[in-house]
Design an enzyme around this catalytic site. Sequence first.
Site, PDB file in Angstrom:
ATOM      1  N   GLY A   1       0.888  -1.299   0.007  1.00  0.00           N
ATOM      2  CA  GLY A   1       0.104  -0.003  -0.141  1.00  0.00           C
ATOM      3  C   GLY A   1       0.611   1.269   0.048  1.00  0.00           C
TER       4      GLY A   1
ATOM      5  N   ASP B   1       0.564   3.977   1.452  1.00  0.00           N
ATOM      6  CA  ASP B   1       0.548   4.522   2.560  1.00  0.00           C
ATOM      7  C   ASP B   1       1.744   3.922   3.590  1.00  0.00           C
ATOM      8  OD1 ASP B   1      -1.038   2.115   2.845  1.00  0.00           O
ATOM      9  OD2 ASP B   1      -2.291   2.909   4.349  1.00  0.00           O
TER      10      ASP B   1
END
Length: 263
Positions: free
Chosen positions: A107, A109
């Site tokens: 991901g 993030d």
Amino acid sequence: MLLAIDVGNTSIVYGIYQGEELIQNFRIATVKTRSSDEYGMIFQNTLSNSGIGLNEIENVIISSVVPNLMHTLPSMIIKYFGKRPIVVNGDLDYDLKVEYDNPSAVGADRIVNAVAALEVYGGPCIIIDIGTAMTFCVVDKDRTYRGGLIFPGIGIAAEALFERTSKLPRIEIKKTEKVVQTDTVSSMQSGLYHGYNALIDGIIERIIDEVGFDEKSTKIISTGGFSALLTHDSKYDIIIDKYLTLDGLRMIYDMNRDKILGN
């Protein structure tokens, strides 16, 4: 000024940087059905109320775990800010080796958090992001992202208790001083709070044991909406950094600025 946008499943967090200083930050609900114009008006109003004009934003960087918004938000940035945003993806430089079976599956993030944690705190480190999902990421001192784990966040767990049981109510998630409670609402709050506290400490212990990190030299950083609540009383010395992801976006922009502007 740089506009950094972190798109999560529950919230969109965005901040304005002047150089390395975060001068304003905002949090709004993630709504997948909003149009680019609706988001444009929200961004325009929040910035305007803080005395920041859209024309003062020189560049924009976005990380997102919500694919549905990765046409809407860039379109909004182009229309309202007149800028083509930088999107965190595999084309950027992070000075980070990713030991994942499929590196592109990590991901955005998690990569952003890893970059920020290394730059600010150094390695080895364990990063706990406590949002809609809870993630643990492991990064060694040689700037290698070793992987991690993902499981449902405390908000999902609380909603599941309400939605999937006949008599349990929707509750406020909060700390309880005692583990053993004598009413339903407090029992649920205790189960969530103390259960996730024990889970966090237990996972940290297993990670350190499994990867062979030295506990004293390992930095443990928590971020995300519930980070202060759930890691404040840990038996470990956890650094709570609620702006870790935004700061990581600013750092990634700085790392890639010459490459991007040169194009």
